[in-house]
Design an enzyme around this catalytic site. Structure first.
Site, PDB file in Angstrom:
ATOM      1  N   SER A 230       8.478  12.407  18.554  1.00  0.00           N
ATOM      2  CA  SER A 230       8.514  11.315  19.410  1.00  0.00           C
ATOM      3  C   SER A 230       7.195  11.174  20.190  1.00  0.00           C
ATOM      4  CB  SER A 230       9.394  11.629  20.652  1.00  0.00           C
ATOM      5  OG  SER A 230       9.521  10.577  21.563  1.00  0.00           O
ATOM      6  N   ASP A 407      19.267   7.391  16.826  1.00  0.00           N
ATOM      7  CA  ASP A 407      18.280   7.729  17.828  1.00  0.00           C
ATOM      8  C   ASP A 407      18.151   6.331  18.780  1.00  0.00           C
ATOM      9  OD1 ASP A 407      15.589   8.052  19.106  1.00  0.00           O
ATOM     10  OD2 ASP A 407      15.318   9.182  17.213  1.00  0.00           O
ATOM     11  N   HIS A 436      17.864  11.363  19.176  1.00  0.00           N
ATOM     12  CA  HIS A 436      16.376  11.522  19.272  1.00  0.00           C
ATOM     13  C   HIS A 436      16.144  12.802  19.606  1.00  0.00           C
ATOM     14  CE1 HIS A 436      12.322  10.008  19.815  1.00  0.00           C
ATOM     15  NE2 HIS A 436      12.221  10.608  20.958  1.00  0.00           N
TER      16      HIS A 436
END
Length: 474
Positions: A230, A407, A436
């Site tokens: 991320s 996601d 995610h």
């Protein structure tokens, strides 16, 4: 008395003002989250006659939290024994799992002390191999997280432990302001608002190079491997794009849930983007502020909510943790007995300025350096009214990207949109139905992904060693 203390009184008023503003924004955000969450989570909100009343809503939530605490304290919910890692810091978690641990502190050029956690070798590694130089990998967490991400799934299902057992020297990074990097040579994070004047731009420009340089110096390796999740991918994209020399320090950049474009983001955080100017005004009043730190109160509430949910299956599990909601997650695909561990360690804190920067990316549909509130400020900082962007085509480091089809944060279309701009891709893979956080907490991640990552690194290391050998022969 309130107005008799000079600067102290002003600071008190500023604190009260920001707390009030934060409360209103959080109240709005929670309501929006409940109303707007994607149907794929199968969230069925319960409405009432007073649903539109913010005051009644807040009172209702307060009562629920109080009731949950009382019920779990009294043992009315068939409490299950919580994993001991809920109450441990990362060093303790690593040692509890039976692995060696080293704590390192890196001071940045602007005075922040970053906590680096090292697992120098595998749990059962032979004594004669423990001191040999190994390939090095740095694991870098995402937004509102810390190094606990990589060890929270237990000794058999956490990426950090698997890579250590695979023969790698594993380092876990922590950016400024999170649980393990709340220190500065001059600034006190609990008093000095200037401590919190940063965003992911500073993570990329200052923290990341500081950690990489320290690791290279400490281990003697010329290059290291990097796995980011991320925000951890965003800061690496940005650094590689604007620093040619830094490219020479990274063997391979592996991005999990990669973030650069946020046009298609489905996370409820997108509803905050339209308020980024309001947040900027609040930050201007404060001079900087912290958001969602990891606290003892948070740990207590997290474990209480877990106990309540275990005893009340009709309660929607996604109500446990703000970060889990922001990221979008499918709890059926996680190790359910580890949920309280995740909750105990996230969120780990960041700055409001960092959230504003993400909001700017969403609102303006582009990735640039931090946009200050006036053209004059931007010109003074960058030499232009609009902050500069990042040229992904300038990256020379080999890149492997993995993303999930479900996601909410790293949307598939957003990931696909940057692939043509990357000239050094060696592998891309979409994982069906992954969300995610499944890259960190998925019950199948160890078998379906982590072993593959270790093999990719192994193959690159063999190729690198062969190249070095040929270079020496020449």
């Amino acid at each position: 008395m309130l107005f008799a203390g000079g600067k102290l009184s002003i600071r008190f008023l500023k604190k009260e003002g920001i707390i009030f503003a934060a409360g209103v924004l959080c109240g709005f955000f929670i309501r929006t989250l409940m109303a707007k969450s994607d149907a794929s989570v199968n969230h069925q909100s319960q409405s009432s006659e007073d649903d539109n009343s913010l005051e009644n809503y807040i009172l209702s939530m307060k009562k629920q939290i109080e009731d949950w605490g009382k019920q779990s304290d009294s043992g009315q919910n068939n409490q299950k024994e919580l994993a001991p890692e809920c109450f441990m810091k990362v060093p303790e978690i690593i040692q509890y799992a039976g692995y060696p641990f080293e704590l390192h502190t890196v001071m940045t050029s602007d005075g922040y002390n970053l906590g680096l956690h090292r697992i120098p070798h595998g749990k059962d590694e032979a004594e004669d191999k423990k001191l040999t130089q190994k390939p090095v990998v740095l694991l870098q967490h995402g937004l509102l997280a810390d190094s606990a991400n990589w060890v929270s799934n237990g000794r058999n299902d956490s990426l950090a432990f698997l890579l250590a057992d695979y023969g790698l020297d594993v380092w876990l990074g922590n950016v400024r302001g999170n649980t393990y990097s709340r220190s500065h040579v001059k600034l006190d994070p609990n008093v000095d608002e200037k401590f919190w004047r940063y965003s992911w731009q500073q993570f990329s420009e200052i923290d990341l190079p500081a950690m990489v340089d320290y690791i290279i110096e400490k281990t003697g390796n010329k290059k290291i491997y990097y796995i980011g999740h991320s925000q951890g991918t965003l800061i690496m994209f940005a650094r590689l794009a604007e620093d040619p020399d830094f490219n020479e320090k990274i063997h391979l950049f592996i991005g999990l849930g990669p973030v650069f474009n946020l046009k298609g983001i489905k996370s409820p955080i997108k509803y905050l983007a339209q308020f980024y100017n309001t947040l900027e005004m609040g930050q201007w009043m404060m001079g900087g502020a912290e958001l969602l730190p990891n606290s003892e109160a948070g740990k207590w509430l997290g474990t209480k909510l877990h106990n309540f949910i275990e005893g009340n299956p009709d309660v929607k599990i996604h109500g446990e943790n703000m970060l889990l909601n922001i990221a979008g997650f499918s709890p059926r695909r996680y190790c359910r007995d580890r949920l309280p561990v995740y909750i105990s360690h996230i969120p780990a804190g960041t700055s409001i300025q960092n959230i504003i920067h993400f909001a700017q990316m969403i609102w303006h549909n582009e990735t640039r350096k931090y946009r200050f509130d006036t053209e004059e400020s931007n010109i003074e900082k960058y030499g232009s009214a609009v902050p500069p962007g990042y040229d992904l085509g300038a990256i020379k480091t080999p890149i492997a990207l993995y993303w999930g089809s479900d996601d909410w944060f790293a949307d598939s279309e957003d990931v696909l949109s940057i692939l043509p701009r990357l000239k050094t891709l060696v592998k891309t893979k979409e994982l069906k139905d992954w969300d995610h956080l499944e890259f960190l907490y998925g019950s199948e991640a160890a078998d379906t992904l982590y072993t593959e990552l270790a093999e990719v690194i192994k193959d690159f290391e063999i190729e690198f060693q062969n190249y070095e050998s040929r270079h020496v022969d020449l």
